[in-house]
Write a protein that holds these residues in place. Structure first.
Motif, short mmCIF file in Angstrom:
data_model
loop_
_atom_site.label_atom_id
_atom_site.label_comp_id
_atom_site.label_asym_id
_atom_site.label_seq_id
_atom_site.Cartn_x
_atom_site.Cartn_y
_atom_site.Cartn_z
N TYR A 76 -55.80 -70.03 35.31
CA TYR A 76 -55.03 -70.37 36.56
C TYR A 76 -55.77 -70.19 37.87
CZ TYR A 76 -51.27 -71.49 39.93
OH TYR A 76 -50.91 -72.13 40.91
N CYS A 77 -56.12 -70.87 38.91
CA CYS A 77 -56.85 -70.70 40.08
C CYS A 77 -56.27 -69.53 40.81
CB CYS A 77 -56.66 -72.02 40.87
SG CYS A 77 -57.54 -71.69 42.57
N LEU A 78 -57.08 -68.73 41.13
CA LEU A 78 -56.77 -67.42 42.04
C LEU A 78 -56.57 -67.66 43.15
CD1 LEU A 78 -58.93 -64.63 40.31
CD2 LEU A 78 -56.62 -64.79 40.24
N THR B 33 -66.89 -57.34 50.32
CA THR B 33 -66.89 -55.76 50.24
C THR B 33 -65.92 -55.10 49.37
OG1 THR B 33 -67.00 -55.72 52.66
CG2 THR B 33 -65.98 -53.60 51.97
N ASP B 34 -64.48 -55.86 49.22
CA ASP B 34 -63.47 -55.46 47.99
C ASP B 34 -64.27 -55.54 46.60
OD1 ASP B 34 -61.68 -54.91 49.83
OD2 ASP B 34 -60.50 -56.37 49.73
N LEU B 35 -65.00 -56.60 46.41
CA LEU B 35 -65.64 -56.83 45.14
C LEU B 35 -66.67 -55.70 44.82
CD1 LEU B 35 -65.96 -60.63 45.12
CD2 LEU B 35 -64.19 -59.41 43.89
N LEU B 36 -67.43 -55.18 45.84
CA LEU B 36 -68.40 -54.32 45.63
C LEU B 36 -67.60 -52.98 45.37
CD1 LEU B 36 -70.74 -55.04 48.66
CD2 LEU B 36 -71.41 -55.05 46.44
N ALA B 37 -66.53 -52.55 45.90
CA ALA B 37 -65.80 -51.50 45.42
C ALA B 37 -65.38 -51.46 44.15
CB ALA B 37 -64.77 -51.27 46.55
N ALA B 38 -64.99 -53.05 43.76
CA ALA B 38 -64.59 -52.98 42.46
C ALA B 38 -65.49 -52.64 41.27
CB ALA B 38 -63.94 -54.37 42.31
N ASP B 39 -66.90 -52.48 41.74
CA ASP B 39 -67.80 -52.19 40.82
C ASP B 39 -68.30 -53.33 39.81
OD1 ASP B 39 -69.99 -50.24 39.81
OD2 ASP B 39 -68.69 -49.92 38.24
N LEU B 40 -68.08 -54.49 40.41
CA LEU B 40 -68.71 -55.59 39.89
C LEU B 40 -70.37 -55.65 39.62
CD1 LEU B 40 -65.90 -57.09 40.43
CD2 LEU B 40 -67.15 -59.13 40.62
N GLY B 41 -70.99 -55.95 38.40
CA GLY B 41 -72.53 -56.21 38.56
C GLY B 41 -72.91 -57.11 39.73
N ARG B 42 -74.23 -56.95 40.17
CA ARG B 42 -74.61 -57.70 41.20
C ARG B 42 -74.62 -59.28 40.82
NH1 ARG B 42 -77.16 -56.19 45.69
NH2 ARG B 42 -75.56 -54.77 45.54
N LEU C 183 -60.45 -57.43 38.20
CA LEU C 183 -60.87 -56.99 39.24
C LEU C 183 -60.84 -57.91 40.50
CD1 LEU C 183 -64.41 -55.57 37.72
CD2 LEU C 183 -62.36 -54.29 38.59
N VAL C 184 -61.13 -59.25 40.23
CA VAL C 184 -61.25 -60.31 41.15
C VAL C 184 -59.63 -60.27 41.81
CG1 VAL C 184 -61.36 -62.48 41.77
CG2 VAL C 184 -63.15 -61.52 40.49
N ALA C 185 -58.72 -60.45 41.08
CA ALA C 185 -57.29 -60.45 41.34
C ALA C 185 -56.81 -59.31 42.11
CB ALA C 185 -56.23 -60.76 39.88
N GLY C 186 -57.38 -58.24 41.64
CA GLY C 186 -56.92 -56.90 42.73
C GLY C 186 -57.65 -57.11 44.08
N ALA C 187 -58.91 -57.44 44.08
CA ALA C 187 -59.25 -57.71 45.51
C ALA C 187 -58.55 -58.92 46.09
CB ALA C 187 -60.83 -58.10 45.45
N PHE C 188 -58.07 -59.93 45.51
CA PHE C 188 -57.42 -61.07 46.17
C PHE C 188 -56.30 -60.32 46.77
CE2 PHE C 188 -59.85 -64.94 45.61
CZ PHE C 188 -59.39 -65.55 46.39
N ASN C 189 -55.54 -59.46 45.58
CA ASN C 189 -54.10 -59.06 46.31
C ASN C 189 -54.04 -58.27 47.13
OD1 ASN C 189 -52.98 -60.49 44.11
ND2 ASN C 189 -53.13 -59.20 42.78
N ARG C 190 -55.16 -57.70 47.88
CA ARG C 190 -55.09 -56.92 48.85
C ARG C 190 -54.83 -57.51 50.28
NH1 ARG C 190 -59.92 -54.88 46.18
NH2 ARG C 190 -59.40 -52.96 45.17
N GLY C 191 -54.20 -58.59 50.04
CA GLY C 191 -53.64 -59.22 51.60
C GLY C 191 -54.43 -60.24 52.16
N HIS C 192 -55.48 -60.69 51.54
CA HIS C 192 -56.33 -61.63 52.23
C HIS C 192 -55.98 -62.67 52.67
CE1 HIS C 192 -59.97 -59.16 51.83
NE2 HIS C 192 -59.76 -58.95 50.49
N THR C 193 -55.00 -63.42 51.84
CA THR C 193 -54.46 -64.63 52.37
C THR C 193 -53.62 -64.48 53.50
OG1 THR C 193 -54.66 -65.63 50.19
CG2 THR C 193 -53.09 -66.54 51.67
N ALA C 194 -52.58 -63.43 53.51
CA ALA C 194 -51.61 -63.12 54.47
C ALA C 194 -52.54 -62.75 55.71
CB ALA C 194 -50.60 -61.99 54.12
N ARG C 195 -53.44 -61.97 55.84
CA ARG C 195 -54.30 -61.47 56.77
C ARG C 195 -54.93 -62.85 57.58
NH1 ARG C 195 -60.03 -60.83 57.30
NH2 ARG C 195 -60.12 -61.08 55.08
#
Length: 413
Positions: A346-348, A215-224, A97-109
């Motif tokens: 390995y560090c995300l 916002t991406d992590l909330l959309a990924a349905d992580l517990g609070r 879930l976290v990798a999916g959020a990270f892979n939405r281009g945050h570093t490039a953005r």
């Protein structure tokens, strides 16, 4: 265990903290794994043994609450729900879930913004150097760049960013051997304030979604609590590591002016230079794991339920893997350092950390090419998180760039 001595080094000794690498070399010559009674676990000192510790499927991160647990509710909440402290299917779910959020281009953005921020901070540093004759790179650049970058990544309001660095610095003292009663109490207070801020941020983003990672992590349905633990991990790991890579790395370049000259002459070396700065003096010196079942590391038995640590600083100077490991070589390739870990943990955030270090080095090259030490830098009195308290720089006329050649011998140790 190999090596004989039960306390092969004292992680509180100022002389050891100033330069642990000769001690690590002596230990590697005696064996790959050594008992350590002060750390209360064996320590791996070779690159191969550290790789086994990091990658071994029979070794995990098994969280045990800080005790007495009633005194550390916030600290334990952050870690109990952290990606770093999970294993098996729970870890796989959360990491995906976290990798999916990270892979939405945050570093490039963020890259153009990060480079502009590094430029502004270094501009201010240069102004102070010219006005006062010197300036502290840690306070002026290294300490603030990762705070601002990770706060921007998470979508943290400007009004709360000034407290982030203090929370992180205070919480991570709990990772040191024997932090003491006062530091433990301060870490819990900082954790409680951090938890409150992150819960408030999550609630705000539920009502007002943005383009940030929360916002991406909330959309990924992580517990609070999982979201809070994940956000805290990203900040503390990203902040502490980047501050210390910049400080340790720039100090290494100052002690090896031939390598700084190579970087001045050839910006194409930036990518390999960043990896070498991480390898040469790693910001994280120790990473521990726990045996899930009876297992073996470098021929040594690790009983189920017991811990073993990878000494990443020792692995980084292993001559079986790195040619001339005690020399800084900004063109070193390949460079299989373990500074970002290995295996399932390995560090995300590695791409973001690389960007921050590269942006800082590039800004210094363009704006303070003649940088030199203004004073001998004091180190933090910590072993696990290795870094500097201060790094005061001054300026001198920079020599004309020469044609880029191969690595030369370091000018200083």
């Amino acid at each position: 265990m190999l090596g004989g001595a039960l306390t092969p080094f004292d992680p509180r000794d100022p002389e050891f903290l100033a330069d642990p690498y000769p001690t690590f070399a002596a230990l590697r010559a005696l064996g790959a794994v050594h008992s350590h009674d002060l750390l209360d676990m064996p320590v791996a000192v070779s690159h191969a043994a550290c790789s086994e510790v990091l990658r071994g499927r029979d070794l995990g991160r098994i969280w045990a609450d800080a005790e007495p647990a009633a005194d550390f509710p916030a600290f334990n909440l952050l870690h109990r729900n952290s990606l770093l402290e999970r294993e098996g299917p729970t870890h796989a779910r959360l990491r995906a879930l976290v990798a999916g959020a990270f892979n939405r281009g945050h570093t490039a953005r963020l890259e153009p913004w990060v480079r502009q921020l590094a430029d502004r901070l270094v501009d201010d540093l240069v102004d102070q150097v010219h006005a006062d004759g010197g300036a502290d790179l840690i306070a002026g650049v290294a300490a603030w760049l990762p705070v601002e970058v990770i706060a921007e990544l998470l979508g943290m309001p400007e009004s709360e960013r000034s407290a982030l660095r203090g929370w992180s610095n205070t919480i991570v003292t709990m990772y040191e051997p024997d932090p003491g009663r006062v530091r433990r109490a301060a870490a819990e207070q900082a954790a409680a304030e951090f938890v409150e801020a992150l819960r408030g941020l999550a609630a705000h983003r539920e009502r007002h979604p943005g383009s940030d990672l929360v916002t991406d992590l909330l959309a990924a349905d992580l517990g609070r609590d999982e979201l809070v633990g994940t956000a805290a991990l990203l900040f503390m790991a990203g902040h502490e590591a980047t501050v210390n890579v910049i400080g340790n790395g720039v100090l290494a370049l100052l002690r090896h002016p031939d390598q700084w000259e190579r970087l001045r002459a050839d910006p194409g070396l930036d990518a390999t230079a960043v990896e070498e700065l991480i390898r040469y003096d790693p910001p994280l010196q120790l990473f521990e794991r726990t045996a899930v079942v009876d297992t073996v590391v470098a021929g040594q038995t690790v009983p189920a339920g017991s811990k073993i640590a990878a000494l990443l600083g020792a692995a980084a100077r292993d001559s079986q893997v790195f040619d001339c490991p005690d020399e800084l070589d900004v063109g070193r390739s390949p460079n299989p350092h373990l500074g970002f870990g290995a295996g399932v943990h390995y560090c995300l955030g590695a791409p973001l950390a690389r960007l921050e270090v590269a942006a800082t080095v590039d800004a210094l090259r363009r704006k303070l090419p003649g940088m030199q030490l203004a004073a001998e830098p004091p180190r933090r009195p910590d072993f696990v998180m290795r870094g500097l308290r201060e790094l005061w720089l001054t300026d001198r006329p920079a020599p004309a760039p020469r044609a880029c050649g191969g690595p030369t011998a370091p000018a200083a140790g």
